[in-house]
Design a protein around this motif. Sequence first.
Motif, PDB file in Angstrom:
ATOM      1  N   ALA A   1      -0.453  -4.100   5.604  1.00 26.98           N
ATOM      2  CA  ALA A   1      -1.448  -4.896   4.883  1.00 26.98           C
ATOM      3  C   ALA A   1      -1.075  -6.364   5.047  1.00 26.98           C
ATOM      4  CB  ALA A   1      -1.463  -4.518   3.400  1.00 26.98           C
TER       5      ALA A   1
ATOM      6  N   SER B   1       3.555  -0.093   3.921  1.00 22.98           N
ATOM      7  CA  SER B   1       3.774   1.157   3.193  1.00 22.98           C
ATOM      8  C   SER B   1       5.035   1.831   3.707  1.00 22.98           C
ATOM      9  CB  SER B   1       2.582   2.098   3.394  1.00 22.98           C
ATOM     10  OG  SER B   1       2.601   2.654   4.706  1.00 22.98           O
TER      11      SER B   1
ATOM     12  N   PRO C   1       0.837  -1.211   0.000  1.00 21.30           N
ATOM     13  CA  PRO C   1       0.000   0.000   0.000  1.00 21.30           C
ATOM     14  C   PRO C   1       0.865   1.252   0.000  1.00 21.30           C
ATOM     15  CG  PRO C   1       0.076  -0.953   2.195  1.00 21.30           C
ATOM     16  CD  PRO C   1       0.763  -1.931   1.288  1.00 21.30           C
TER      17      PRO C   1
ATOM     18  N   THR D   1      -9.755   1.278   2.475  1.00 18.63           N
ATOM     19  CA  THR D   1      -8.450   1.926   2.333  1.00 18.63           C
ATOM     20  C   THR D   1      -8.444   3.329   2.931  1.00 18.63           C
ATOM     21  OG1 THR D   1      -9.052   2.622   0.096  1.00 18.63           O
ATOM     22  CG2 THR D   1      -7.804   0.573   0.302  1.00 18.63           C
TER      23      THR D   1
ATOM     24  N   TYR E   1      -5.994  -4.367   7.049  1.00 15.17           N
ATOM     25  CA  TYR E   1      -5.057  -3.255   7.198  1.00 15.17           C
ATOM     26  C   TYR E   1      -4.995  -2.812   8.661  1.00 15.17           C
ATOM     27  CZ  TYR E   1      -5.516  -2.707   2.089  1.00 15.17           C
ATOM     28  OH  TYR E   1      -5.522  -2.908   0.726  1.00 15.17           O
TER      29      TYR E   1
ATOM     30  N   TRP F   1      -4.907   5.391   1.890  1.00 15.46           N
ATOM     31  CA  TRP F   1      -3.820   4.679   1.225  1.00 15.46           C
ATOM     32  C   TRP F   1      -4.363   3.922   0.013  1.00 15.46           C
ATOM     33  CZ3 TRP F   1      -5.929   3.670   5.972  1.00 15.46           C
ATOM     34  CH2 TRP F   1      -6.617   2.468   6.139  1.00 15.46           C
ATOM     35  N   SER F   2      -3.453   3.538  -0.855  1.00 13.79           N
ATOM     36  CA  SER F   2      -3.837   2.729  -2.011  1.00 13.79           C
ATOM     37  C   SER F   2      -3.971   1.267  -1.580  1.00 13.79           C
ATOM     38  CB  SER F   2      -2.792   2.853  -3.117  1.00 13.79           C
ATOM     39  OG  SER F   2      -1.544   2.327  -2.683  1.00 13.79           O
ATOM     40  N   ALA F   3      -4.759   0.516  -2.331  1.00 13.19           N
ATOM     41  CA  ALA F   3      -4.985  -0.887  -1.987  1.00 13.19           C
ATOM     42  C   ALA F   3      -3.725  -1.710  -2.221  1.00 13.19           C
ATOM     43  CB  ALA F   3      -6.130  -1.446  -2.814  1.00 13.19           C
ATOM     44  N   ALA F   4      -3.441  -2.592  -1.279  1.00 14.02           N
ATOM     45  CA  ALA F   4      -2.358  -3.551  -1.467  1.00 14.02           C
ATOM     46  C   ALA F   4      -2.821  -4.653  -2.418  1.00 14.02           C
ATOM     47  CB  ALA F   4      -1.936  -4.139  -0.128  1.00 14.02           C
TER      48      ALA F   4
END
Length: 354
Positions: free
Chosen positions: A125, A134, A29, A93, A69, A56-59
Amino acid sequence: MIAMLAVFAVSCNVDDVEDRPVVVGIDAPILTAPEEGNAYVLNSDTPDVLAERFMWSAANFGTGIVPQYDIEIDNAGENFDTPSVIGATAGATQFAASHNVLNAALLALGATPEVSANFEVRVKAYVGSQVLYSDAVEMIITPYEGFVPLQHLYVVGTATEFGYNNNAGNTPMFRDASNESLFHLRAYFNEGELKLLGSIGAWEPQYGTNDGTTLADSSNGDPGAITVATAGYYDLTVNLEEMTFSLVAFDATAAPSYTTMGIIGNSTPGSWDTDTDMTNSTLNPHIWKVTQIVLTPEEAKFRTNDDWAENWGGGPATQGVAQFNSSGNIPVAEAGSYNVWFNDLDQRYIFIKQ
């Protein structure tokens, strides 16, 4: 960027290894909020006000795999050796952290109240033991002394199975996972009166209504009761910030009927091998509870008939809505003795630490 990449089989509810999904850690992420170096002064006068919305962006763990998460925070320079968890989500997210939630995470780290300090935050994640992190983002935060405990609400009154006994293992309302002031309870109520208590065994704080429309508290004497005109199933919703409530009839004729329910997982005494049985009541057969269960900071699920054919997991820590037959589990963030409640009508759950 720290990333542990591996390929392995993950499933807690499938015995046949060949049927287990293959999970691959591909993309970690990316934390997009907060911005690097943002400064915050937390305020005990506004504990439920938003302090920061972490985004955050998706893992990526492979097609169709939805990770859990955790938003972790640690003192700057300590490399997340012993981080505190601000919050957790199951697939979502973003996480909205109030002043109270963020302050509690800092105090768990040993932060000094009223002193500005540098911290680092990151997103963890994971699916099972497979983990991606991240990059860390620095935050400058001034915490306050102590923190306001999360408010609970318990039902009492002649419309409930407890009557006006305030210390009878009263059913709690289920706090919303994204709004600490919002509570839900889908349950059967008798014809009669309904009030809400802030603590088991105490009459203060107490909530009801004086006008049949808005919520009233006991700051100026005991409020009137909420009236249940006809016995049946209802959705009770309460918002303590807006001091509103609603009581709406619910059709439960198509609801499933379970004879057993248990909690299981490596957070529980029986790990993934043995369920800890939960109990219900004649008036509310869909609401299950287990009291004084000792949990460790791992994961748990609910299931019926000591079997994986019907199970619920994949929700955030403490409270939320579990997902039916989800591959994800419910994280337990802190060790301790808990009262745990699960409602199979709407899959809401709450873990109340004792």
